[in-house]
Design an enzyme around this catalytic site. Structure first.
Site, PDB file in Angstrom:
ATOM      1  N   HIS A 297      15.902  -0.458  -3.251  1.00  0.00           N
ATOM      2  CA  HIS A 297      17.293  -0.379  -3.702  1.00  0.00           C
ATOM      3  C   HIS A 297      18.040   0.343  -2.576  1.00  0.00           C
ATOM      4  O   HIS A 297      18.476   1.482  -2.728  1.00  0.00           O
ATOM      5  CB  HIS A 297      17.367   0.394  -5.012  1.00  0.00           C
TER       6      HIS A 297
ATOM      7  N   ARG B 186      26.474  -0.550 -13.842  1.00  0.00           N
ATOM      8  CA  ARG B 186      26.881   0.420 -12.835  1.00  0.00           C
ATOM      9  C   ARG B 186      26.861  -0.183 -11.428  1.00  0.00           C
ATOM     10  O   ARG B 186      27.843  -0.119 -10.694  1.00  0.00           O
ATOM     11  CB  ARG B 186      25.926   1.604 -12.890  1.00  0.00           C
ATOM     12  N   THR B 187      25.736  -0.778 -11.048  1.00  0.00           N
ATOM     13  CA  THR B 187      25.608  -1.326  -9.693  1.00  0.00           C
ATOM     14  C   THR B 187      26.548  -2.511  -9.498  1.00  0.00           C
ATOM     15  O   THR B 187      27.207  -2.639  -8.467  1.00  0.00           O
ATOM     16  CB  THR B 187      24.146  -1.745  -9.422  1.00  0.00           C
TER      17      THR B 187
ATOM     18  N   LYS C 151      15.957 -23.184 -16.752  1.00  0.00           N
ATOM     19  CA  LYS C 151      15.440 -24.558 -16.736  1.00  0.00           C
ATOM     20  C   LYS C 151      14.357 -24.737 -15.682  1.00  0.00           C
ATOM     21  O   LYS C 151      13.905 -25.845 -15.444  1.00  0.00           O
ATOM     22  CB  LYS C 151      16.583 -25.542 -16.481  1.00  0.00           C
TER      23      LYS C 151
ATOM     24  N   ARG D 122      20.453  -8.841  -7.609  1.00  0.00           N
ATOM     25  CA  ARG D 122      19.624  -7.916  -8.383  1.00  0.00           C
ATOM     26  C   ARG D 122      18.604  -8.758  -9.120  1.00  0.00           C
ATOM     27  O   ARG D 122      18.976  -9.717  -9.817  1.00  0.00           O
ATOM     28  CB  ARG D 122      20.503  -7.183  -9.397  1.00  0.00           C
TER      29      ARG D 122
END
Lengths: 318, 318, 318
Positions: free
Chosen positions: A133, A53-54, A83, A105
């Site tokens: 957020h 969604r975001t 890694k 994110r």
């Protein structure tokens, strides 16, 4: 504005400017279709955990402004992070590729701020664990302010899991910034099972800002005086051990769910919001009620708030 | 045409119009390169299960028409679905982002139709479990019709796993729609091990439509009279328990595999199709035979059929 | 140039032409922003294993030239490969979709060459297992040559895991091609723990090409005479069994790590490179030293080398 890291970085003036920009972009899209403000700009979407969604709304925001995106949606598994590369190195590599901004994110609180420290390009926080957020808080407030052109007195009820919910915490902090210095009188009702009550840090911040609040556990009673009902999901996995078990969870969820019956007591011009996804805390029968605004209005506002942020950061003259 | 959900929604006229549009788009691409019909349009590819081939051909179809795409290729794992969001909510969120059409691939039969119920934008079914895959059937039929400009009499042999194969079932249904009301005489041969025979529902539909068919188990014999040989993969995991085991599977697969030796008996102007991927049921030595049309012709037709569908839905005037 | 498969396919003239093209593209980007050379071109990025860095730089290279990309980043799991499709079939399907070039990353040596055998479009090797990674070697050499406009005499030290490292092997082979027929005198120092020493095939190729080399184990001593210090990661999982264990690995890694202390002995105009990602073999304190060129210079050169390759292949007139 350079980086967008936290709801706390805004003030009433910057918030209102963003909302005006979002309004203007809605109008321009209706008039002209695709806009061209970000022609030649490349925005990288660095998602360490999936969030369709975001990511989608940021990706479309860039494209609707005429820009282009590149992304990875599982950087934690796929990229050099596996890694052992540090986030700081990843940021420095990506910006050496001459990208114009980076949306991040991450599952750890503080990741966006850490990225911003080494970044020469703007960083936009699209959620950092249980941290912030900010674009979600902005779209929530934008939806509230748009729904009540005169909004001198509003009662905002936040319902559901207020203890763990990142969005309700960010919304409170953004409202504090928005009301600072204004004469508007808003108040909050925090409606949840006691085990999932709003944490005291937010309550203290509201008190310091002179914003009244009440703690409630009776949804029906609460709905009578509510102007903005902001429902959230009670996440099964976060349910307290003491009352663990599906039966306990289901019973709690049912007590705080909105349905045709209990919403009958709501004010006719109240609005119902939800950050989504939902899993039962708003019955589908509510969807067709004109007070339900979670889609398309609230979600579409997410698109336009992100467009407004990108335009402001990448094309400040427009 | 608004949604594309099932092969059964078409009739001879709508099918022929699509084929004409696909022909025209081939010519326009040759003459002009990138076309511009979908300028400013955004098509979302919502894939709940990965399918690189189908996603790629839809994605390129959009881009070659001048439009843009956004996608997720593992919505079942990555998106809000994992948190319990319903498909209907996902559709409503995505369309609130002002996308112009949505292509959906889902592992459950009926998912595309469920999406269409709440959608205000066109939904295109790119495969719903063991349900339908209408664009595959259209590209198969388009390849057949294009290969035989006069196609009054055709014998189409469907070979391999006819019991579980979604594509062979959809093709039969589309042929029924295509021939309805015409004077053309086509017939089917269903060539498979008895355990993997075509199901009776399709046989009954053919009978009702007055289209003859034969059941066969001898590939060499069948090839003698075949105009269109449509081979499919015998999936190891679906092989009946009774004759389970690699040896049994290999032996069955070998009996129904096409190779240089048995194709020597085929008509010189016959064509060989396969929905792909293949794993041995057509030997690589067959690839260079001019009768082999699975690539590039059949796969490229998938691109153009999808372009024709997108153009018809999103830009009906052109 | 059609396919880009191996460092060995180049000679001094083709290498210098690519570098000149990369230089020119840097200038054109500064002057004009987005270029338009690949308008209407579609480059497919077929990644059988994830590599965010390489995929991103190829993807951006295409876009900055005005072209478009389509990709899959886990073809090994997601695509038809999981159903048993051969690489050759996958290539033939993708090229039937009228793409203009294909960049492939695969975990098996020789995969890119196998793809090229059936391809009618250019194939670019973006790493095939322990085989080649020619664009990495080109960007490394480009960074070296750019940093030393007159580079008649250079000592290049390759450090770390020289036994398993694909990049150091490719770089040696490209240098052999670059120096062939020139009067320049370069020499190599291979600095590593004995267990991870450069393999003899490369040593023999250098001898045959008349390029001197030394084997070293003392980093501090080596740094005194080094012009180009090329550090690589000692991968924990590849550490020899005999001295297995975190303590052993950490101790070896520390002995060959570059930090503020040991780099004090380096020449003032030396440069430090690393193919990245790093996990401790270069201390972050080195990053701000002007001799450190791994980012942004070396990584950005990766972008421009890939742009130069794409332009040369897809638009040879420019």
């Amino acid at each position: 504005m350079h980086h967008i890291l936290s709801a706390s970085q805004f003030n009433r003036a910057t918030i209102l400017t963003l909302f005006t920009t979002a309004d203007r972009l809605k109008q321009e899209r209706r008039d002209h279709g695709v806009l061209n403000y970000l022609h030649g700009k490349l925005v990288y979407l660095l998602f360490y955990e999936p969030s369709t969604r975001t990511r989608t709304s940021f990706g479309l925001a860039v494209r609707y402004l005429g820009g282009r995106t590149e992304f990875t949606e599982a950087a934690g598994i796929f990229s050099s992070a596996a890694k052992g590369e540090t986030l700081e190195d990843t940021i420095q590599v990506l910006q050496s590729y001459e990208i114009d901004a980076l949306v991040i994110r991450h599952k750890e609180r503080g990741a966006a701020a850490a990225a911003a420290k080494v970044a020469t390009i703007p960083i936009i926080n699209a959620g950092d664990g249980d941290g912030e957020h900010p674009t979600q808080a902005l779209l929530d407030l934008y939806t509230i302010v748009s729904a009540f052109p005169t909004h001198n007195n509003l009662t905002i009820t936040l319902c559901g899991d207020l203890k763990h919910g990142r969005t309700v915490r960010s919304l409170c902090r953004l409202v504090i910034k928005y009301l600072a210095g204004s004469t508007e009188n808003w108040n909050f009702i925090f409606c949840s099972p006691p085990e999932l009550a709003m944490q005291t840090d937010i309550l203290e911040e509201l008190t310091a800002a002179n914003i009244p609040y009440k703690i409630a556990t009776d949804l029906a009673q609460t709905l009578l005086t509510t102007d903005v009902f902001y429902q959230t999901r009670v996440q099964r996995e976060r349910f307290p051990d003491a009352i663990q078990g599906d039966a306990a969870w289901s019973s709690v969820q049912a007590s705080f769910a909105l349905n045709a019956q209990n919403m009958a007591t709501m004010k006719p011009n109240a609005i119902i919001l939800h950050p989504l996804p939902r899993v039962g805390e708003i019955s589908p029968e509510v969807d067709t009620d004109p007070r339900a605004r979670y889609f398309p209005e609230q979600t579409r506002n997410g698109l336009y708030i992100r467009m407004a942020i990108l335009l402001t950061i990448l094309h400040p003259k427009k």
